[in-house]
Design a protein around this motif. Structure first.
Motif, PDB file in Angstrom:
ATOM      1  N   ASP A  28       0.856  -1.183   0.000  1.00 49.76           N
ATOM      2  CA  ASP A  28       0.000   0.000   0.000  1.00 49.76           C
ATOM      3  C   ASP A  28       0.896   1.238   0.000  1.00 49.76           C
ATOM      4  O   ASP A  28       1.469   1.620   1.029  1.00 49.76           O
ATOM      5  N   GLU A  29       1.035   1.862  -1.144  1.00 51.20           N
ATOM      6  CA  GLU A  29       1.953   2.999  -1.282  1.00 51.20           C
ATOM      7  C   GLU A  29       1.583   4.176  -0.375  1.00 51.20           C
ATOM      8  O   GLU A  29       2.447   4.989  -0.062  1.00 51.20           O
ATOM      9  N   THR A  30       0.341   4.254   0.053  1.00 56.44           N
ATOM     10  CA  THR A  30      -0.060   5.370   0.913  1.00 56.44           C
ATOM     11  C   THR A  30       0.567   5.274   2.297  1.00 56.44           C
ATOM     12  O   THR A  30       0.575   6.266   3.027  1.00 56.44           O
ATOM     13  N   ILE A  31       1.077   4.109   2.672  1.00 55.95           N
ATOM     14  CA  ILE A  31       1.717   3.975   3.990  1.00 55.95           C
ATOM     15  C   ILE A  31       3.212   3.683   3.893  1.00 55.95           C
ATOM     16  O   ILE A  31       3.867   3.447   4.901  1.00 55.95           O
ATOM     17  N   TRP A  32       3.770   3.728   2.704  1.00 51.99           N
ATOM     18  CA  TRP A  32       5.207   3.505   2.552  1.00 51.99           C
ATOM     19  C   TRP A  32       6.024   4.527   3.325  1.00 51.99           C
ATOM     20  O   TRP A  32       7.113   4.233   3.787  1.00 51.99           O
ATOM     21  N   GLU A  33       5.503   5.712   3.471  1.00 51.97           N
ATOM     22  CA  GLU A  33       6.212   6.748   4.224  1.00 51.97           C
ATOM     23  C   GLU A  33       6.480   6.280   5.655  1.00 51.97           C
ATOM     24  O   GLU A  33       7.549   6.518   6.214  1.00 51.97           O
ATOM     25  N   ILE A  34       5.513   5.602   6.242  1.00 52.64           N
ATOM     26  CA  ILE A  34       5.625   5.140   7.624  1.00 52.64           C
ATOM     27  C   ILE A  34       6.675   4.039   7.757  1.00 52.64           C
ATOM     28  O   ILE A  34       7.443   4.003   8.704  1.00 52.64           O
ATOM     29  N   SER A  35       6.703   3.141   6.779  1.00 56.62           N
ATOM     30  CA  SER A  35       7.608   1.994   6.870  1.00 56.62           C
ATOM     31  C   SER A  35       8.925   2.193   6.124  1.00 56.62           C
ATOM     32  O   SER A  35       9.736   1.280   6.062  1.00 56.62           O
ATOM     33  N   ASN A  36       9.111   3.366   5.553  1.00 48.78           N
ATOM     34  CA  ASN A  36      10.308   3.652   4.757  1.00 48.78           C
ATOM     35  C   ASN A  36      10.511   2.644   3.632  1.00 48.78           C
ATOM     36  O   ASN A  36      11.627   2.241   3.327  1.00 48.78           O
ATOM     37  N   THR A  37       9.409   2.238   3.030  1.00 48.63           N
ATOM     38  CA  THR A  37       9.452   1.300   1.915  1.00 48.63           C
ATOM     39  C   THR A  37       9.598   2.069   0.610  1.00 48.63           C
ATOM     40  O   THR A  37       9.018   3.137   0.439  1.00 48.63           O
ATOM     41  N   GLN A  38      10.355   1.514  -0.312  1.00 46.54           N
ATOM     42  CA  GLN A  38      10.576   2.153  -1.602  1.00 46.54           C
ATOM     43  C   GLN A  38      10.063   1.314  -2.769  1.00 46.54           C
ATOM     44  O   GLN A  38       9.768   1.852  -3.832  1.00 46.54           O
ATOM     45  N   THR A  39       9.987   0.001  -2.554  1.00 46.86           N
ATOM     46  CA  THR A  39       9.605  -0.898  -3.645  1.00 46.86           C
ATOM     47  C   THR A  39       8.580  -1.911  -3.148  1.00 46.86           C
ATOM     48  O   THR A  39       8.546  -2.236  -1.955  1.00 46.86           O
ATOM     49  N   PRO A  40       7.766  -2.427  -4.055  1.00 50.07           N
ATOM     50  CA  PRO A  40       6.770  -3.420  -3.647  1.00 50.07           C
ATOM     51  C   PRO A  40       7.412  -4.759  -3.269  1.00 50.07           C
ATOM     52  O   PRO A  40       8.541  -5.053  -3.659  1.00 50.07           O
TER      53      PRO A  40
END
Length: 174
Positions: A28-40
């Motif tokens: 879920d790209e809308t929460i990537w900011e929280i988890s510091n995720t960059q890629t699926p």
């Protein structure tokens, strides 16, 4: 004393049946900011992660639990990360998947349960978390449980073309 069961929710280990739920959350790209995720993440990688989730927190330095309703609906996840046995501390994070589940007290109850588990079963001395300065709901959630703002990391995360500050919160078990 039961530390993982509350009045409305309980915290449980990841199950193979959680594959689609975890996959949806992690992608879920809308929460990537929280988890510091960059890629699926692929289903294959999530499946491997779930298959290895049984490993001891002392070995892998983390623990992810599912926040579940008593109707066995996965509502979110709560994590212990950067588990440091020597210094008796760990980071924690909370995520409720659907916005319809927010504001109902599930996050508060899950956090209370996790705090009890960390202090009673893991014998931790302190917990910490990092929260973006504009995430007012999370700030309120953690402050309500006694976390104190102990620092500001300036321009810490680059999000949507701009840098954001992030607060560091800490709770010491006395």
């Amino acid at each position: 004393m039961t530390t993982l069961k509350g009045e409305h929710i309980y915290l449980r280990a990841l199950e193979p049946e959680d594959l689609e739920f975890v996959h949806a959350v992690e992608n879920d790209e809308t929460i990537w900011e929280i988890s510091n995720t960059q890629t699926p993440f692929s289903r294959f990688l999530i499946k491997q992660y779930i298959e290895n989730a049984h490993k001891d927190i002392y070995e892998v330095k983390q623990l992810r639990l599912v926040i579940s309703s008593y109707k066995d609906q996965a509502l979110g996840m709560i994590d212990i990360y950067d588990f440091d046995f020597k210094n008796s501390r760990a980071g924690i994070g909370v995520l409720l998947k659907d916005t319809g589940n927010r504001g109902k007290g599930y996050g508060t109850e899950a956090l209370k349960l996790l705090l009890s588990y960390c202090f009673a079963h893991l014998g931790l001395h302190q917990l910490y978390c990092s929260i973006s300065e504009d995430n007012e709901k999370s700030i309120k959630l953690f402050e309500k449980q006694g976390f104190k703002k102990v620092g500001l990391k300036r321009d810490w995360n680059y999000v949507d073309g701009a840098y954001k500050n992030e607060y560091l919160f800490q709770l010491i078990n006395k």
